[in-house]
Write a protein that holds these residues in place. Structure first.
Motif, PDB file in Angstrom:
ATOM      1  N   ALA A 194      59.539  70.595  14.663  1.00 13.19           N
ATOM      2  CA  ALA A 194      59.044  70.471  14.982  1.00 13.19           C
ATOM      3  C   ALA A 194      57.619  69.324  15.923  1.00 13.19           C
ATOM      4  O   ALA A 194      57.801  69.597  17.196  1.00 13.19           O
ATOM      5  N   ARG A 195      57.956  68.319  14.579  1.00 14.96           N
ATOM      6  CA  ARG A 195      57.595  67.277  15.256  1.00 14.96           C
ATOM      7  C   ARG A 195      58.326  66.054  16.107  1.00 14.96           C
ATOM      8  O   ARG A 195      57.646  64.914  16.114  1.00 14.96           O
ATOM      9  N   VAL A 196      59.752  66.232  16.532  1.00 12.22           N
ATOM     10  CA  VAL A 196      59.629  65.380  16.711  1.00 12.22           C
ATOM     11  C   VAL A 196      60.642  66.144  18.455  1.00 12.22           C
ATOM     12  O   VAL A 196      61.077  67.223  18.316  1.00 12.22           O
ATOM     13  N   ARG A 197      60.244  65.739  19.526  1.00 10.50           N
ATOM     14  CA  ARG A 197      60.597  66.471  20.795  1.00 10.50           C
ATOM     15  C   ARG A 197      61.383  65.318  21.229  1.00 10.50           C
ATOM     16  O   ARG A 197      61.706  65.315  21.406  1.00 10.50           O
ATOM     17  N   LEU A 198      62.238  67.017  22.271  1.00 14.29           N
ATOM     18  CA  LEU A 198      63.082  66.387  22.946  1.00 14.29           C
ATOM     19  C   LEU A 198      62.792  65.281  23.115  1.00 14.29           C
ATOM     20  O   LEU A 198      61.874  64.921  24.153  1.00 14.29           O
ATOM     21  N   GLY A 199      63.892  64.194  23.753  1.00 16.86           N
ATOM     22  CA  GLY A 199      63.644  62.615  24.497  1.00 16.86           C
ATOM     23  C   GLY A 199      63.136  61.892  23.308  1.00 16.86           C
ATOM     24  O   GLY A 199      63.001  60.551  23.755  1.00 16.86           O
ATOM     25  N   ALA A 200      63.300  62.442  22.358  1.00 12.37           N
ATOM     26  CA  ALA A 200      63.186  60.605  21.297  1.00 12.37           C
ATOM     27  C   ALA A 200      64.758  60.242  20.698  1.00 12.37           C
ATOM     28  O   ALA A 200      65.334  61.309  20.917  1.00 12.37           O
TER      29      ALA A 200
END
Ligand SMILES: CC(C)(COP(=O)(O)OP(=O)(O)OC[C@H]1O[C@@H](n2cnc3c(N)ncnc32)[C@H](O)[C@@H]1OP(=O)(O)O)[C@@H](O)C(=O)NCCC(=O)NCCS
Length: 341
Positions: free
Chosen positions: A185-191
């Motif tokens: 959950a700590r890595v958002r789409l677009g990373a």
């Protein structure tokens, strides 16, 4: 042609797009691929976002196969079973996105490592994205959530809400090769997480930001920040973002940097820099630059050191002043932690 992709998405009750998943987005594709799809779907020449139905998939797949686009043909075939809205997106050039399918395509180009952070225009995307409940039953418009929760309960299910946000987590769209993420959950789409990147539980990575890889991330990579090869962000450290608070300098870190636990960087740093645990280096902070004997050479503001390499920044534990020395022992990542991602 900048990009083309076939996607499957979610719309709310009004038919507004909430999100789109693109299994195989194309960056810089052969222009004939887009032409083939436009022709097969009977789409006009300028439309960027073209919705289509599962019954169009067989014809589309055949046209793609005849054109030699086997991977996209197989994808089109599998979309024939879809029970959700389908879309083809054609981006001729890189302008500010004008629709949710375009934003989602650009975010996925980043997370698929097809474009580096800052390599594609995302201006105005916040205004396009709806606030969404990301649930065990997919994306739901927050305004429709109470009704969907009741429906689920009546059917004997519990609808579990993971988060309420404009962005989903990256791994629900793509898990790029050679990474580990302890808490997804700590890595958002677009990373953009480069190969060999490990994100531990306290680590975080926003959209349009990331790592070249390999690297260790136990701190926060704010939107827009990019971290070079072999760098280590210590537990709970911070990289200053540009989305709020008036800071408009884009922070980046070079290769083999170590940002100590609970430290922070508000200026870009070059290669082989170390920031002492707990020290927050801001652009305006006065920093005493010392020579090899520890004598004061000059006092500079943090911004004057921006982008420089081989810095060791620490807060003198006796005097309290921030000091900058030449970094003589740049870190090397712990191989064992990254070699087997
Ligand atoms: C800043 C840092 C890199 C310095 O480490 P180092 O280069 O190994 O330095 P040492 O601790 O060996 O100290 C070297 C000398 O500098 C002095 N020194 C170190 N930090 C100092 C400080 N903040 N103020 C004054 N003197 C200091 C030491 O006392 C020592 O002096 P001496 O030679 O007279 O004995 C280290 O303290 C640090 O913060 N590392 C970050 C580790 C980390 O957070 N990793 C991530 C884990 S999640």
């Amino acid at each position: 042609m900048l990009s083309f992709a076939l996607g499957i998405g979610t719309q709310n009750g009004q038919g507004d797009w909430l999100e789109v998943y693109y299994p195989a987005p194309q960056y810089g594709p052969d222009a004939t691929l887009a032409e083939t799809v436009r022709e097969a779907l009977g789409a006009d020449r300028d439309g960027e976002v073209v919705s289509f139905l599962p019954e169009h998939c067989a014809g589309l797949a055949k046209a793609l196969r005849d054109g030699g686009f086997t991977e996209q043909a197989e994808l089109a075939e599998s979309l024939a079973d879809a029970h959700r809205p389908l879309v083809a997106v054609f981006l001729a050039e890189d302008h500010a996105p004008a629709s949710v399918p375009e934003v989602y395509l650009k975010l996925q180009l980043l997370s698929h490592r097809l474009v580096k952070p800052h390599g594609i225009k995302l201006d105005g995307m916040f205004g396009l994205l709806k606030n969404i409940a990301w649930t065990s039953e997919g994306a739901i418009d927050v305004e429709e959530l109470p009704g969907r929760q009741l429906q689920a309960r009546l059917a004997g299910r519990t609808l579990s809400v993971d988060c309420v946000d404009k962005f989903p987590k990256m791994v629900d769209y793509v898990v790029p090769k050679g990474i580990r993420i302890a808490d997804t959950a700590r890595v958002r789409l677009g990373a953009y997480l480069g190969e060999g990147t490990t994100v531990m539980h306290e680590g975080f990575c926003n959209f349009n930001a990331g790592t070249e890889g390999p690297g260790m991330v136990e701190g926060r990579i704010s939107a827009g920040v990019f971290v070079g090869k072999g760098s280590d962000l210590g537990g709970g450290c911070s990289t200053m973002g540009t989305l709020s608070g008036g800071n408009n300098v884009i922070i980046s870190l070079g290769e083999n940097c170590l940002i100590g636990a609970n430290a922070g960087v508000g200026i870009p740093l070059g290669d082989r820099c170390t920031v002492e645990a707990g020290l927050y280096v801001t652009a305006g902070a006065k920093i005493a630059v010392l020579d090899a004997d520890g004598a004061l050479v000059e006092t500079l503001a943090g911004r004057d050191l921006a982008g420089q390499s081989d810095l060791l920044l620490r807060r003198n534990s006796t005097s309290g002043r921030i000091e900058c020395l030449t970094n003589k022992s740049a870190i090397a990542l712990n191989e064992a932690l990254h070699a087997h991602n």
